[in-house]
Write a protein that holds these residues in place. Structure first.
Motif, PDB file in Angstrom:
ATOM      1  N   MET A 438       0.836  -1.207   0.000  1.00  0.00           N
ATOM      2  CA  MET A 438       0.000   0.000   0.000  1.00  0.00           C
ATOM      3  C   MET A 438       0.872   1.259   0.000  1.00  0.00           C
ATOM      4  SD  MET A 438      -3.188  -0.797   0.003  1.00  0.00           S
ATOM      5  CE  MET A 438      -2.845  -2.236  -0.930  1.00  0.00           C
ATOM      6  N   THR A 439       1.913   1.245   0.838  1.00  0.00           N
ATOM      7  CA  THR A 439       2.782   2.425   0.935  1.00  0.00           C
ATOM      8  C   THR A 439       3.480   2.671  -0.403  1.00  0.00           C
ATOM      9  OG1 THR A 439       3.141   1.837   3.236  1.00  0.00           O
ATOM     10  CG2 THR A 439       4.580   3.515   2.333  1.00  0.00           C
ATOM     11  N   GLY A 440       3.980   1.591  -1.022  1.00  0.00           N
ATOM     12  CA  GLY A 440       4.637   1.726  -2.314  1.00  0.00           C
ATOM     13  C   GLY A 440       3.690   2.301  -3.357  1.00  0.00           C
ATOM     14  N   GLY A 441       2.448   1.808  -3.362  1.00  0.00           N
ATOM     15  CA  GLY A 441       1.458   2.302  -4.319  1.00  0.00           C
ATOM     16  C   GLY A 441       1.167   3.781  -4.121  1.00  0.00           C
ATOM     17  N   MET A 442       1.005   4.174  -2.874  1.00  0.00           N
ATOM     18  CA  MET A 442       0.681   5.577  -2.602  1.00  0.00           C
ATOM     19  C   MET A 442       1.877   6.477  -2.898  1.00  0.00           C
ATOM     20  SD  MET A 442      -2.071   7.085  -1.684  1.00  0.00           S
ATOM     21  CE  MET A 442      -2.709   8.623  -1.060  1.00  0.00           C
ATOM     22  N   LEU A 443       3.090   5.998  -2.578  1.00  0.00           N
ATOM     23  CA  LEU A 443       4.291   6.784  -2.901  1.00  0.00           C
ATOM     24  C   LEU A 443       4.371   7.017  -4.407  1.00  0.00           C
ATOM     25  CD1 LEU A 443       7.077   5.234  -0.624  1.00  0.00           C
ATOM     26  CD2 LEU A 443       6.478   7.658  -0.751  1.00  0.00           C
TER      27      LEU A 443
END
Lengths: 448, 154
Positions: A438-443
């Motif tokens: 999720m963090t990678g996607g949002m970044l």
């Protein structure tokens, strides 16, 4: 019990929250601003970034709510929210405090089968589906705001307490979930005192205040989602047995009691909508914006399928797979529910990071619109002509990256706590993988 | 291990600062002039993503296919405004690596605040640093931070 600091030990804080006047004045002021937003939406310019309905609500209010109020004060917004105020006045038959006579409500109890937040989940999703229109067209914003007030009035005239806030308000569910991570809580000091108290004035009310408008008995309260910080219990308690505590971040999330499947789904709906909003509103894809805006067109149905599918199926489905892989030591559905609360810190961070970019680009509209709320050519403050420029230039990526990293840390840390609470140490691994994804996607959506 | 436990947040913060300070290698290409003919329409730029190398001289020729549009480059504070049939042009040196949003700077309709493109200058250091920082956060939470329970850990 970990360290808590009761701010009510300061007499001025106690006076501030126990007195009805400060809260009342803020609410009435906000109600006036709310009416201004509705009028501006109807009568003002249709250009959203020149109209108070859009700029006042979706930029100024939203920035305060998501960047300050929810992360640091939990449900504090609910304590001053103007939406339920007209309904409460009618329901209580009083503008300020108990008067000893009833109002104009049938006073029915909210039906048992609707005592959950699935309706709030559906309402939030519905608003999200139409958000590209609601966020940009002043007239639509005005009708949505008015519709929410009328719904709140209708519910108050039939049902007791603030049933609208607890079970229907689409923003209330959002705030309630994330308030559980906030460093502020209202709790009972000594449970034994409450247990021995036969009158239960905090729930039934007395001449000093109303029974809990949220239908919560403070003794049984273990999470912030069911407390609107209205402070009625502080007014009614005859034993001075309530504390307004500063506490560690995320204190509610890993505990054994109070986890619910409807709220767990809210966590995924909020993750899914944060990702979708970041793509639609901050991404370079014009076709996606067109799809979100052209309500009813085939492309809009595609957008709706993406948003609903991501929030209600794909994200919870992926998480469910992770839970299964983590070999839970408790029933599978229970494991899914309790572990989903670990996603609250990351979800809050994702919304804050998205909102920072959104607000940084649009906050320059606030002062011009305050000077000319209807877009009629006024210049009340001398700021109507101020040029648009984004703010936080250069700092925004650092702030967004920092927020997302803190959110990821908080989520995995919470997962460890949940694992410890439930004797399920493996719980942390699926959450860590999910959080990284999720963090990678949002970044990528925000900074890529 | 106990000492590490006592110092874990300090160490975590130092590593985070180091991660933020780490240089991200950039492509070592000879600077050149890059000309982009960008067409603006409600509510998109075409092309929407412009990729250049650090040091390139960037020329953006903005045309509008419907109403008046602006193109403001965040981080570089330069702006072009084009009316239909009247293009405009901006020239600047892309000397700062990163991803910068292109925003419409002239109110052009309902979705105007969200009319966005991107200028990518080399590799985006914040994307890599953000990913490294998040990974460090997850690692710290997995192996060092005390878990958050109702009792706030042991």
């Amino acid at each position: 019990m970990t360290a808590r600091f009761d701010v009510l030990r300061y007499p001025w804080v106690r006076r501030l929250v126990v007195s009805r006047w400060p809260q009342y004045l803020v609410r009435v002021t906000l109600l006036a601003l709310f009416l201004l937003a509705v009028l501006a939406g109807w009568l003002g310019t249709p250009v959203g970034n020149r109209n108070f309905a859009i700029v006042g609500v979706w930029i100024a209010w939203w920035a305060v709510l998501i960047l300050v109020a929810v992360p640091f004060l939990g449900r504090a917004w609910c304590s001053v929210c103007p939406l339920p105020l007209p309904g409460e006045w009618l329901q209580q038959g009083s503008l300020l405090g108990p008067r000893g006579r009833g109002g104009w409500s049938l006073g029915r109890r909210w039906p048992r089968r609707w005592r959950h937040i699935w309706l709030q989940n559906a309402g939030f999703t519905a608003l999200a589906l139409f958000s590209a229109v609601i966020l940009t067209r002043p007239g639509v914003t005005a009708w949505v705001l008015l519709g929410l007030v009328l719904l709140a009035v209708g519910v108050s005239l039939v049902y007791e307490r603030r049933a609208f806030c607890r079970y229907l308000c689409p923003v209330g569910g959002f705030i309630g979930l994330y308030a559980q991570a906030a460093p502020l809580e209202l709790r009972v000091k000594d449970p034994a005192v409450c247990a021995a108290h036969t009158e239960k004035a905090c729930y039934t009310g007395n001449e000093q205040g109303f029974g809990c408008p949220w239908g919560t008995f403070p003794l049984g309260m273990v999470r912030n989602d069911v407390c609107g910080l209205c402070f009625e219990c502080l007014r009614t308690c005859t034993y001075d047995n309530l504390a307004l505590n500063i506490r560690p971040l995320g204190a509610d999330l890993a505990q054994r009691r109070g986890a619910k499947l409807d709220e767990a789904f809210k966590a995924f709906i909020l993750l899914g909508s944060a990702l979708t909003y970041a793509a639609v509103f901050l991404g370079p894809w014009g076709a996606l914006k067109d799809a979100a805006y052209d309500v009813g067109a085939p492309s809009w149905w595609g957008y709706a399928a993406l948003l609903v599918g991501l929030s209600w199926v794909i994200l919870p489905g992926l998480f469910a797979l992770g839970v299964w892989a983590g070999r839970p030591r408790l029933p599978w559905r229970r494991a899914f529910t309790v572990l989903a609360y670990a996603l609250v810190p990351l979800g809050l961070a994702m919304w804050a990071a998205f909102s920072l970019a959104f607000v940084a680009a649009s906050v320059a509209y606030v002062l011009p619109v305050l000077s000319d709320p209807f877009g009629w050519g006024w210049d009340l403050l001398g700021t109507a002509g101020w040029a648009w420029r984004p703010v936080l230039d250069g700092w925004l990526p650092l702030l967004q990256a920092g927020l997302l990293a803190l959110g990821a840390l908080g989520s995995v840390r919470t997962a460890r706590g949940i694992g410890e609470t439930w004797g399920w140490p493996r719980a942390v691994y699926p959450v860590a993988g999910y959080v990284a994804l999720m963090t990678g996607g949002m970044l990528w959506l925000l900074l890529g | 291990m106990r000492n590490f436990g006592e110092w874990r947040w300090g160490i975590g913060l130092v590593v985070a600062v180091l991660v933020l300070g780490l240089p991200v290698p950039q492509p070592q290409a000879e600077p050149q002039e890059r000309v982009f003919r960008v067409t603006a329409r409600q509510f998109a730029f075409e092309p929407a993503v412009l990729q250049v190398n650090p040091g390139d001289r960037v020329v953006i020729e903005l045309r509008s296919s419907d109403v008046v549009h602006g193109l403001y480059v965040e981080g570089y504070d330069v702006e072009a405004v084009a009316e239909p049939g009247q293009p405009d042009r901006i020239v600047f040196v892309a000397d700062r690596p990163g991803t910068y949003r292109l925003r419409c700077s002239v109110t052009c309709g309902d979705l105007h605040p969200f009319m966005v493109g991107k200028l990518r200058v080399g590799r985006n250091p914040w994307l890599w640093k953000g990913a490294a920082l998040a990974l460090w956060g997850v690692t710290l939470a997995l192996f060092a931070a005390r878990p958050r329970t109702r009792e706030g850990g042991r």
